[in-house]
Every structure is written in structure tokens, then in C-alpha cells.
Design a protein around this motif. Structure first.
Motif, mmCIF file in Angstrom:
data_model
loop_
_atom_site.group_PDB
_atom_site.id
_atom_site.type_symbol
_atom_site.label_atom_id
_atom_site.label_comp_id
_atom_site.label_asym_id
_atom_site.label_seq_id
_atom_site.Cartn_x
_atom_site.Cartn_y
_atom_site.Cartn_z
ATOM 1 N N UNK A 1 0.805 -1.211 0.000
ATOM 2 C CA UNK A 1 0.000 0.000 0.000
ATOM 3 C C UNK A 1 0.842 1.267 0.000
ATOM 4 N N UNK A 2 2.156 1.115 -0.170
ATOM 5 C CA UNK A 2 3.050 2.260 -0.094
ATOM 6 C C UNK A 2 4.097 2.163 -1.196
ATOM 7 N N UNK A 3 4.230 3.236 -1.976
ATOM 8 C CA UNK A 3 5.235 3.322 -3.032
ATOM 9 C C UNK A 3 6.136 4.511 -2.736
ATOM 10 N N UNK A 4 7.442 4.265 -2.660
ATOM 11 C CA UNK A 4 8.405 5.332 -2.425
ATOM 12 C C UNK A 4 9.375 5.377 -3.588
ATOM 13 N N UNK A 5 9.460 6.544 -4.234
ATOM 14 C CA UNK A 5 10.358 6.735 -5.375
ATOM 15 C C UNK A 5 10.183 5.648 -6.423
ATOM 16 N N UNK A 6 8.925 5.316 -6.706
ATOM 17 C CA UNK A 6 8.619 4.393 -7.782
ATOM 18 C C UNK A 6 8.793 2.933 -7.465
ATOM 19 N N UNK A 7 8.924 2.579 -6.204
ATOM 20 C CA UNK A 7 9.084 1.177 -5.826
ATOM 21 C C UNK A 7 8.134 0.827 -4.696
ATOM 22 N N UNK A 8 7.391 -0.256 -4.872
ATOM 23 C CA UNK A 8 6.494 -0.713 -3.822
ATOM 24 C C UNK A 8 7.276 -1.198 -2.624
ATOM 25 N N UNK A 9 6.895 -0.739 -1.446
ATOM 26 C CA UNK A 9 7.567 -1.101 -0.196
ATOM 27 C C UNK A 9 6.736 -2.156 0.518
ATOM 28 N N UNK A 10 7.315 -3.346 0.659
ATOM 29 C CA UNK A 10 6.601 -4.457 1.295
ATOM 30 C C UNK A 10 6.326 -4.154 2.754
ATOM 31 N N UNK A 11 5.146 -4.540 3.203
ATOM 32 C CA UNK A 11 4.749 -4.339 4.592
ATOM 33 C C UNK A 11 3.856 -5.486 5.016
ATOM 34 N N UNK A 12 3.900 -5.807 6.298
ATOM 35 C CA UNK A 12 3.093 -6.928 6.745
ATOM 36 C C UNK A 12 1.626 -6.561 6.907
ATOM 37 N N UNK A 13 1.339 -5.269 7.044
ATOM 38 C CA UNK A 13 -0.047 -4.788 7.078
ATOM 39 C C UNK A 13 -0.106 -3.445 6.353
ATOM 40 N N UNK A 14 -1.307 -2.949 6.152
ATOM 41 C CA UNK A 14 -1.500 -1.727 5.379
ATOM 42 C C UNK A 14 -1.461 -0.484 6.254
ATOM 43 N N UNK A 15 -1.253 0.685 5.638
ATOM 44 C CA UNK A 15 -1.415 1.940 6.368
ATOM 45 C C UNK A 15 -2.848 2.093 6.869
ATOM 46 N N UNK A 16 -3.053 3.044 7.742
ATOM 47 C CA UNK A 16 -4.374 3.314 8.305
ATOM 48 C C UNK A 16 -4.850 4.681 7.850
ATOM 49 N N UNK A 17 -6.162 4.871 7.905
ATOM 50 C CA UNK A 17 -6.719 6.171 7.530
ATOM 51 C C UNK A 17 -7.620 6.679 8.653
ATOM 52 N N UNK A 18 -7.576 7.997 8.857
ATOM 53 C CA UNK A 18 -8.435 8.650 9.848
ATOM 54 C C UNK A 18 -8.890 9.976 9.277
ATOM 55 N N UNK A 19 -10.193 10.139 9.175
ATOM 56 C CA UNK A 19 -10.758 11.384 8.654
ATOM 57 C C UNK A 19 -10.149 11.762 7.313
ATOM 58 N N UNK A 20 -9.973 10.772 6.454
ATOM 59 C CA UNK A 20 -9.434 11.037 5.131
ATOM 60 C C UNK A 20 -7.936 11.206 5.090
ATOM 61 N N UNK A 21 -7.253 11.015 6.214
ATOM 62 C CA UNK A 21 -5.800 11.150 6.262
ATOM 63 C C UNK A 21 -5.168 9.785 6.471
ATOM 64 N N UNK A 22 -4.053 9.532 5.802
ATOM 65 C CA UNK A 22 -3.361 8.268 5.961
ATOM 66 C C UNK A 22 -2.274 8.404 7.021
ATOM 67 N N UNK A 23 -2.233 7.397 7.909
ATOM 68 C CA UNK A 23 -1.237 7.381 8.971
ATOM 69 C C UNK A 23 -0.420 6.093 8.886
ATOM 70 N N UNK A 24 0.886 6.207 9.091
ATOM 71 C CA UNK A 24 1.771 5.048 9.086
ATOM 72 C C UNK A 24 2.723 5.154 10.269
ATOM 73 N N UNK A 25 3.203 4.017 10.760
ATOM 74 C CA UNK A 25 4.199 4.052 11.829
ATOM 75 C C UNK A 25 5.604 4.212 11.253
ATOM 76 N N UNK A 26 6.452 4.871 11.991
ATOM 77 C CA UNK A 26 7.854 4.994 11.593
ATOM 78 C C UNK A 26 8.632 3.911 12.323
#
Length: 397
Positions: A47-72
Motif C-alpha cells: 500500500x506504499x510506493x516510495x520513489x517508484x518502488x512498492x515497499x513491502x509491509x506486513x499490514x497496510x497503512x491506516x486512515x483517519x478522517x481522510x488522512x493516511x497514517x503510518x508508523x515509523x
């Protein structure tokens, strides 16, 4: 819009390095938070692409009130970025290239280079992970952020996107090179010049290969050997079809590998089978786009194709097959409708074994084309060469 042709290049894909390489490691729970992806997926999801490359993750980002949140969780050390969490102050600090962003957990207050700002969504703790609004942090560090609503994927660009496609000024009059042809003779037959042919096709030399596709200049005569003579269905050459990579994606020059021998078989009995598609070598994680409007008729694991997806075109004539993926975008299911140019997955090296098998070959996209009426495979090479002039445009300038 100008048509584009992939420029031959020997550049290798570099590691995705940005101010923060986001590696998700959280579960989709928490007050006011919802998961970007569906609860049940047919395979791995990105669910995340950085500089044209999909970044593998074990779960997806989250959304709140139309905003996407991810952990660092992981920061690419070689970028010089730094992330620090002060538990006592419940404060996250991100620094890179002289920029400093401070976020307070459970507060919409943040500080960018000392200036107080108010965010649309606060940083939060979810299952012991600090979840931060990705757009705010990215743009505060000078990055571009786009949300692909159709695919359910966030795209971050930490540096200017490079369009690596060479412009073909005129593509409406293709010519298929015949045995014995020379560039000068083709030019003479069509009332043009060899120099004009070279310029229109971005050719460095006058060397030609039999069955090579040339695009005759705008003022040339109609092709003596048009592409319509080489394909089974000229309707697949119309403008509604697109190439499965974008104009900023790097991939190796590809040939017609349809029908070539393949020795690996599920039975391992030493038999040889014919290759039912075209392989396009590309870095793992390269986004893959649907070439046509249609409906998903199969998705998930296949012993030969690994993580694959079959899409029946909207007319019901052909099935388009994308194989050896590393992951899909969220929410794809059998029966789902797809648009031409929609992001559907990412290049990988899956297949040739039981579910989850990877590494049996170099990463690439296997693209196949089948008649829907009888399931018979047809050579998609010339269709791809035509569609290659119509690529998905990069979201970033």
C-alpha cells in the motif's frame, strides 16, 4: 499527447532511499483508525510506493478522517535521516537535511523548524507503534505525496521523478521489418529518408532486425508491411490499451520470447513446455498497471505464475495475464472491475513451486494474452510494442 518508447538503458535499480523509509509493522486497530486494505486479501499486499518502488509491509497503512497514517519503524541510515521517540514527553522528532519535524502524540500540534502548526490528524500510539500522518511529515520534509484512491496506495516521491521514455513523434504508421530490409530501402519505398526514420524511432544506428517494429514518419507513404498483417486482432491495437509500466519505470529491452522452451514443470518429469507470454525484466517492486478495462476472473497463487492476476477485457474477448508478482494492491477480488492504467500489483519473482516460492528466477513481469473463447494463448509481443507508446503518466513532475 506525445507517444513514448522505452529508451534502452543499462542502469540498475538503486535502493529506495528517502528521508524516511517507512516499514509498517502494526495491526489495524485503534480509536478512530481504519485499515486501508480489505480484511481478506488474495495474497501479499503493498500500500506504499516510495520513489517508484512498492515497499513491502506486513499490514497496510491506516486512515483517519481522510488522512493516511503510518508508523515509523525503520529509517534508511544512509540518507542521514533520524527518528527519535521520547516516551516521557510522548514526542516524535524527525530530522533530515536540516529539516526538523516534531509531533506530539495524541495532539494535532506539531512544530516544523520551530514553527508551531496544526495538523488535520494527530500522531497516535497503535499497538506500541507511533503512527504519524504521512502527508504532513513528508511534505514538511520537502517530499511530494499522492494518494491513489483507485488502487488504495500512497505514493511518496523524495526526489524529482525521472521520465525515462524517449518521445516518438508519430506512431500511427507502423512498419514491420522484413528479411533483407535496410533502412535506406524502407525509406525509399515510403518516400521518406533514412535520417527521418532514425529520428522518428530514436535509432542510433541503421542496423535492423527482422520483425522489428518501425514507426514511419508523418509524411511517409502508408506502410507496405503494416502491423495489422502480423496480429490476430487489430482491435487490440486501438488507443484504449496501455503498456503495463509507467513512463518513469525502468525495465530491460525485451524480445519476443513467446513459444520458447521452458524446462521447469510442476511434475518435474523432464518435459519441455512452450512459453505462453512475454517476459519483461524489471526491478522487484516496480508498479504494474492494467493494460485494459475489464473484470478480474482469477487472482491468487498459481504454481507456474506465482502471485498472478487474470483480467478479462470489457468485451469478453481476451484474458490478460500478469504473473510472478511480489504483491497486489489492496482490495482486489474475483469479479472486481478494473480500469486501463489502474495500478494492480508489483513486479516480483514468485512462482515455480508451492505457495510463497520466490527466487527461482530474476524479477520480471510475465504478460500473457489468451482467447477467452477457447483459452488458447496468442503472442502478445506486437501488442505490447504498440501499447508501449501509450504509458501511464507519472504522478510526479
Amino acid at each position: 499527447m506525445n507517444c513514448c518508447l522505452h529508451r534502452n538503458s543499462n542502469r540498475l535499480w538503486t535502493s529506495v532511499l528517502g528521508a524516511f523509509l517507512l516499514w509498517t509493522g502494526f495491526v489495524a486497530s485503534g480509536a478512530g483508525l481504519t485499515s486501508v486494505s480489505a480484511a481478506s486479501e488474495p495474497g501479499p499486499v503493498i500500500s506504499l510506493v516510495i520513489d517508484g518502488k512498492g515497499i513491502a509491509a506486513d499490514v497496510s497503512p491506516l486512515r483517519q478522517n481522510g488522512r493516511m497514517l503510518v508508523p515509523i519503524r525503520v529509517i534508511a541510515e544512509s540518507t542521514g535521516a533520524n527518528v527519535n521517540y521520547d516516551a516521557s514527553a510522548r514526542q516524535v522528532t524527525v530530522t533530515e537535511n536540516g529539516k526538523r519535524v516534531v509531533l506530539l502524540v495524541d495532539s494535532r500540534t506539531a512544530f516544523v523548524d520551530g514553527a508551531r502548526v496544526t495538523m488535520d490528524a494527530p500522531a497516535q500510539l497503535v499497538q506500541q507503534r507511533t503512527v504519524v500522518p504521512i502527508r504532513f511529515v513528508s511534505e514538511s520534509l520537502g517530499y511530494q505525496v499522492q494518494w491513489d484512491e483507485l488502487a488504495g496506495v500512497a505514493m511518496i516521491q523524495t526526489k524529482p521523478a525521472e521520465n525515462i521514455a524517449a518521445v516518438i513523434p508519430y506512431t500511427s504508421n507502423p512498419y514491420v521489418v522484413q528479411p533483407g530490409d535496410t533502412l535506406s530501402e524502407i525509406a525509399r519505398q515510403h518516400d521518406t529518408t533514412a535520417q527521418a526514420l532514425k529520428k522518428n524511432n530514436n535509432l542510433i544506428t541503421e542496423d535492423l532486425q527482422v520483425h522489428q517494429l518501425l514507426f514511419l514518419p508523418k509524411d511517409a507513404k502508408r506502410s507496405e508491411h503494416p502491423l495489422t498483417k502480423e496480429v490476430q486482432d487489430s482491435r487490440l491495437l486501438d488507443d484504449s490499451y496501455l503498456f503495463p509500466f509507467s513512463d518513469s519505470s525502468w525495465y530491460e529491452p525485451y524480445g519476443d520470447s513467446f513459444g520458447s522452451d521452458r524446462e521447469w514443470t510442476e511434475s518435474s518429469n523432464g518435459s519441455v513446455r512452450g512459453h505462453e507470454g512475454i517476459d519483461i525484466m524489471a526491478p522487484k517492486g516496480t508498479p504494474v498497471y492494467s493494460a485494459a478495462d475489464g473484470t478480474i476472473n482469477r487472482i491468487g497463487w498459481n504454481t507456474y505464475g506465482g502471485w498472478r492476476i487474470n483480467i478479462t477485457d470489457k468485451e469478453g474477448r481476451y484474458r490478460l495475464y500478469y504473473a510472478h508478482l511480489s504483491a497486489y494492491v489492496p482490495g482486489l477480488q474475483v469479479g472486481g472491475t478494473i480500469q486501463a492504467g489502474q495500478l494492480i500489483g508489483f513486479v516480483g519473482d514468485s512462482g515455480y513451486g508451492g505457495m510463497g516460492t520466490v527466487g527461482m528466477f530474476e524479477p520480471h513481469l510475465h504478460f500473457g494474452l489468451y482467447k477467452n473463447s477457447d483459452g488458447k494463448a496468442i503472442d502478445p509481443y506486437y501488442y505490447l510494442r504498440c501499447w508501449e507508446q501509450k504509458k501511464v503518466e507519472s504522478r510526479f513532475s
